[in-house]
Design a protein around this motif. Structure first.
Motif, PDB file in Angstrom:
ATOM      1  N   ASN A  76       0.827  -1.210   0.000  1.00 17.63           N
ATOM      2  CA  ASN A  76       0.000   0.000   0.000  1.00 17.63           C
ATOM      3  C   ASN A  76       0.853   1.249   0.000  1.00 17.63           C
ATOM      4  O   ASN A  76       0.482   2.278   0.546  1.00 17.63           O
ATOM      5  CB  ASN A  76      -0.954   0.008   1.212  1.00 17.63           C
ATOM      6  CG  ASN A  76      -0.204   0.201   2.524  1.00 17.63           C
ATOM      7  OD1 ASN A  76       0.932  -0.227   2.665  1.00 17.63           O
ATOM      8  ND2 ASN A  76      -0.843   0.839   3.492  1.00 17.63           N
ATOM      9  N   MET A 145      -4.399   0.834   8.448  1.00 18.06           N
ATOM     10  CA  MET A 145      -5.384   1.480   7.582  1.00 18.06           C
ATOM     11  C   MET A 145      -6.786   0.894   7.729  1.00 18.06           C
ATOM     12  O   MET A 145      -7.670   1.224   6.953  1.00 18.06           O
ATOM     13  CB  MET A 145      -4.953   1.377   6.128  1.00 18.06           C
ATOM     14  CG  MET A 145      -4.856  -0.044   5.601  1.00 18.06           C
ATOM     15  SD  MET A 145      -4.391  -0.136   3.854  1.00 18.06           S
ATOM     16  CE  MET A 145      -5.823   0.599   3.079  1.00 18.06           C
ATOM     17  N   ALA A 147      -7.760  -2.151   7.064  1.00 19.13           N
ATOM     18  CA  ALA A 147      -7.959  -2.808   5.772  1.00 19.13           C
ATOM     19  C   ALA A 147      -9.173  -3.733   5.821  1.00 19.13           C
ATOM     20  O   ALA A 147      -9.516  -4.295   6.862  1.00 19.13           O
ATOM     21  CB  ALA A 147      -6.713  -3.600   5.390  1.00 19.13           C
ATOM     22  N   GLU A 153     -13.746  -5.944   7.843  1.00 16.99           N
ATOM     23  CA  GLU A 153     -12.641  -5.062   8.207  1.00 16.99           C
ATOM     24  C   GLU A 153     -11.954  -5.640   9.432  1.00 16.99           C
ATOM     25  O   GLU A 153     -12.567  -6.358  10.241  1.00 16.99           O
ATOM     26  CB  GLU A 153     -13.131  -3.644   8.518  1.00 16.99           C
ATOM     27  CG  GLU A 153     -13.663  -2.890   7.312  1.00 16.99           C
ATOM     28  CD  GLU A 153     -14.138  -1.504   7.680  1.00 16.99           C
ATOM     29  OE1 GLU A 153     -14.087  -0.628   6.806  1.00 16.99           O
ATOM     30  OE2 GLU A 153     -14.568  -1.298   8.833  1.00 16.99           O
ATOM     31  N   TYR A 182     -13.514   4.177   8.066  1.00 13.20           N
ATOM     32  CA  TYR A 182     -13.324   3.447   6.818  1.00 13.20           C
ATOM     33  C   TYR A 182     -11.927   3.737   6.274  1.00 13.20           C
ATOM     34  O   TYR A 182     -11.597   4.867   5.936  1.00 13.20           O
ATOM     35  CB  TYR A 182     -14.400   3.851   5.806  1.00 13.20           C
ATOM     36  CG  TYR A 182     -14.165   3.310   4.409  1.00 13.20           C
ATOM     37  CD1 TYR A 182     -14.225   1.939   4.163  1.00 13.20           C
ATOM     38  CD2 TYR A 182     -13.876   4.164   3.362  1.00 13.20           C
ATOM     39  CE1 TYR A 182     -13.996   1.441   2.888  1.00 13.20           C
ATOM     40  CE2 TYR A 182     -13.656   3.675   2.079  1.00 13.20           C
ATOM     41  CZ  TYR A 182     -13.715   2.316   1.849  1.00 13.20           C
ATOM     42  OH  TYR A 182     -13.486   1.819   0.588  1.00 13.20           O
ATOM     43  N   ARG A 183     -11.095   2.719   6.239  1.00 20.07           N
ATOM     44  CA  ARG A 183      -9.718   2.791   5.757  1.00 20.07           C
ATOM     45  C   ARG A 183      -8.902   3.879   6.456  1.00 20.07           C
ATOM     46  O   ARG A 183      -8.006   4.475   5.858  1.00 20.07           O
ATOM     47  CB  ARG A 183      -9.677   3.008   4.234  1.00 20.07           C
ATOM     48  CG  ARG A 183     -10.401   1.943   3.436  1.00 20.07           C
ATOM     49  CD  ARG A 183      -9.768   0.563   3.576  1.00 20.07           C
ATOM     50  NE  ARG A 183     -10.514  -0.413   2.800  1.00 20.07           N
ATOM     51  CZ  ARG A 183     -11.507  -1.159   3.275  1.00 20.07           C
ATOM     52  NH1 ARG A 183     -11.854  -1.059   4.557  1.00 20.07           N
ATOM     53  NH2 ARG A 183     -12.139  -2.017   2.509  1.00 20.07           N
ATOM     54  N   SER A 184      -9.211   4.114   7.712  1.00 18.99           N
ATOM     55  CA  SER A 184      -8.445   5.119   8.455  1.00 18.99           C
ATOM     56  C   SER A 184      -8.381   4.737   9.931  1.00 18.99           C
ATOM     57  O   SER A 184      -9.360   4.240  10.497  1.00 18.99           O
ATOM     58  CB  SER A 184      -9.069   6.512   8.303  1.00 18.99           C
ATOM     59  OG  SER A 184     -10.313   6.590   8.954  1.00 18.99           O
ATOM     60  N   ARG A 235      -9.766   4.874  -1.889  1.00 18.64           N
ATOM     61  CA  ARG A 235     -10.899   4.455  -1.059  1.00 18.64           C
ATOM     62  C   ARG A 235     -12.190   4.666  -1.850  1.00 18.64           C
ATOM     63  O   ARG A 235     -12.286   5.588  -2.671  1.00 18.64           O
ATOM     64  CB  ARG A 235     -10.971   5.289   0.219  1.00 18.64           C
ATOM     65  CG  ARG A 235      -9.725   5.285   1.062  1.00 18.64           C
ATOM     66  CD  ARG A 235      -9.841   6.295   2.189  1.00 18.64           C
ATOM     67  NE  ARG A 235      -8.585   6.422   2.912  1.00 18.64           N
ATOM     68  CZ  ARG A 235      -8.350   7.320   3.856  1.00 18.64           C
ATOM     69  NH1 ARG A 235      -9.300   8.200   4.176  1.00 18.64           N
ATOM     70  NH2 ARG A 235      -7.189   7.363   4.470  1.00 18.64           N
ATOM     71  N   GLU A 302      -5.818   5.204  -0.932  1.00 18.69           N
ATOM     72  CA  GLU A 302      -5.499   4.223   0.105  1.00 18.69           C
ATOM     73  C   GLU A 302      -3.984   4.102   0.239  1.00 18.69           C
ATOM     74  O   GLU A 302      -3.469   3.776   1.298  1.00 18.69           O
ATOM     75  CB  GLU A 302      -6.074   2.850  -0.247  1.00 18.69           C
ATOM     76  CG  GLU A 302      -7.580   2.733  -0.112  1.00 18.69           C
ATOM     77  CD  GLU A 302      -8.061   1.299  -0.247  1.00 18.69           C
ATOM     78  OE1 GLU A 302      -7.228   0.374  -0.163  1.00 18.69           O
ATOM     79  OE2 GLU A 302      -9.265   1.104  -0.432  1.00 18.69           O
TER      80      GLU A 302
END
Length: 320
Positions: A76, A145, A147, A153, A182-184, A235, A302
Motif C-alpha cells: 500500500n 489502515m 484494511a 474489516e 473506513y480505511r483510516s 478508497r 489508500e
C-alpha cells in the motif's frame, strides 16, 4: 536528474550494530508490490522484537534527526524514484508469530502476511477473518489502515494491539485508544504496531478454507493480479465506488510511460515492470483531478506516497 545520495556508513542510524541486517542505499523497488522506487538511505530488518526495541532506543539517542519509516509487504505504498530519507524498518517475515490463545482468540504478529493469517485462522476452526486472504499486505499494514475486503474489516475483530514507539517503548492498547473509520486509523503519534489479538468465532475448518478459496477465485477474476500494482489505489467514496467513477470519467486504459489505469479494474494502476514511480503518481493525481472536475468527488488514496521525487518530475504536470 537528481544525483544519487551518498550515505556514510560511519554515520549510520545506530551507535551499536544491531543483531538484524542493516544496509545503506538499498533499492526499495523489490520490496514493494508496485516494483518501483528509489533506495532507502538505510534499510534495517530486525532479528526479532527485542532487536527492534533495542535499535529504536539506540536510534533515539544516536540519530533522532533521521526519520523512521516502517515497511511491511509494501503493498500500500508508492516509493518515489528518489528514494526515502532516513531509516526504513522492514518487518515483513520478522514479527510473523501466529498462535491460538484461550477460547477463540488469535495472537498475530505485525509482520505476518494477511493471507497467512486468514489460512491459519481457518485451520484453527475459527471464522470471521477469511476476508484477510484478499488483502495483499501484512497484519501491521492492515491495522494501520483498517484494511478490509468483501464487507469485512480488521478492527471490528481486534481485542488489543501491541505497539512500539520511537523511543523503543512497548505498549498494549485497545480499540478505545484509536479513532477508527473506513480505511483510516488515528492513534498515538510515532507508534507502530507489533501485533494484535483478534477475537473470532468458532466454526468449521473446512468451511473456512473453502470460503477463502472462493474469495480468492473471485479476486482473481476481477482484478489484474498478474501485473505489478498496489491493489486498490483509492478508497471508495460514500455510496459509490472509485472504480466506477474513474471508468465513467473515461480514464480506463490511460497510460503514462509504461504505467496504465487498468482495463480490468479502473481502481488499479499497473505496469509491465518498466514504469517509473513518477508515471504511476501522475496517473494517480490525474485520476483524482478528473473525477473531481467531472463529478465533484474527491477521491482519497489508500496508498501512501513516500520519499523524494527526482528533479524535474512533476506528478501534477500536464496530461497524456
Amino acid at each position: 536528474m537528481m544525483a544519487a545520495r551518498t550515505v556514510d556508513p560511519a554515520k549510520g542510524p545506530f551507535a551499536q550494530p544491531p543483531r538484524g541486517r542493516l544496509q545503506a542505499q538499498v533499492a526499495l523497488a523489490g520490496l514493494t508490490s508496485w516494483r518501483v522506487g528509489g533506495p532507502a538511505d538505510w534499510l534495517f530488518q530486525p532479528a526479532d522484537l527485542d532487536d527492534l526495541v533495542d535499535a529504536l532506543r539506540d536510534h533515539a539517542r544516536h540519530s533522532p534527526e533521521l526519520p523512521v519509516t516502517f515497511l511491511g509487504l509494501g503493498s500500500n505504498v508508492l516509493v518515489r524514484d528518489g528514494g526515502v530519507d532516513g531509516l526504513v524498518i522492514h518487518l515483513s517475515g520478522v514479527l510473523n508469530e501466529r498462535r491460538r490463545l484461550d477460547g477463540n482468540r488469535l495472537l498475530l504478529g505485525a509482520g505476518l502476511a494477511c493471507a497467512q493469517a486468514a489460512r491459519f485462522s481457518a485451520r484453527e476452526g475459527l471464522v470471521g477473518a477469511e476476508f484477510l486472504a484478499g488483502i495483499p499486505g501484512t497484519v501491521g499494514g492492515a491495522l494501520q489502515m483498517n484494511a478490509g475486503a468483501w464487507g469485512g474489516e480488521i478492527w471490528p475483530l481486534v481485542e488489543s494491539v501491541g505497539t512500539v514507539n520511537a523511543r523503543g517503548e512497548l505498549h498494549s492498547r485497545t480499540p478505545r485508544d484509536y479513532v477508527i473509520g473506513y480505511r483510516s486509523v488515528h492513534g498515538p503519534e510515532e507508534e507502530w504496531f507489533t501485533g494484535c489479538v483478534l477475537q473470532l468465532t468458532a466454526g468449521d475448518a473446512d468451511v473456512g478454507t473453502r470460503r477463502i478459496r472462493e474469495l480468492l477465485r473471485e479476486r482473481s477474476a476481477k482484478q489484474p493480479l498478474g501485473l505489478p500494482s498496489c491493489g486498490s489505489v483509492f478508497r471508495n467514496p460514500e455510496g459509490d465506488h472509485a472504480a466506477r467513477l474513474i471508468e465513467a470519467a473515461g480514464l480506463k486504459g490511460l497510460r503514462r510511460g509504461a504505467a496504465e489505469i487498468s482495463f480490468k479494474h479502473a481502481n488499479f494502476i499497473t505496469h509491465d515492470g518498466t514504469a517509473r514511480a513518477a508515471d504511476i503518481e501522475w496517473l494517480l493525481r490525474h485520476a483524482q483531478a478528473e473525477v473531481q472536475r467531472q463529478f465533484g468527488v474527491q477521491l482519497e488514496p489508500e496508498v501512501r506516497v513516500l520519499g523524494r521525487p527526482v528533479d524535474g518530475d512533476d506528478a501534477n504536470e500536464g496530461t497524456s
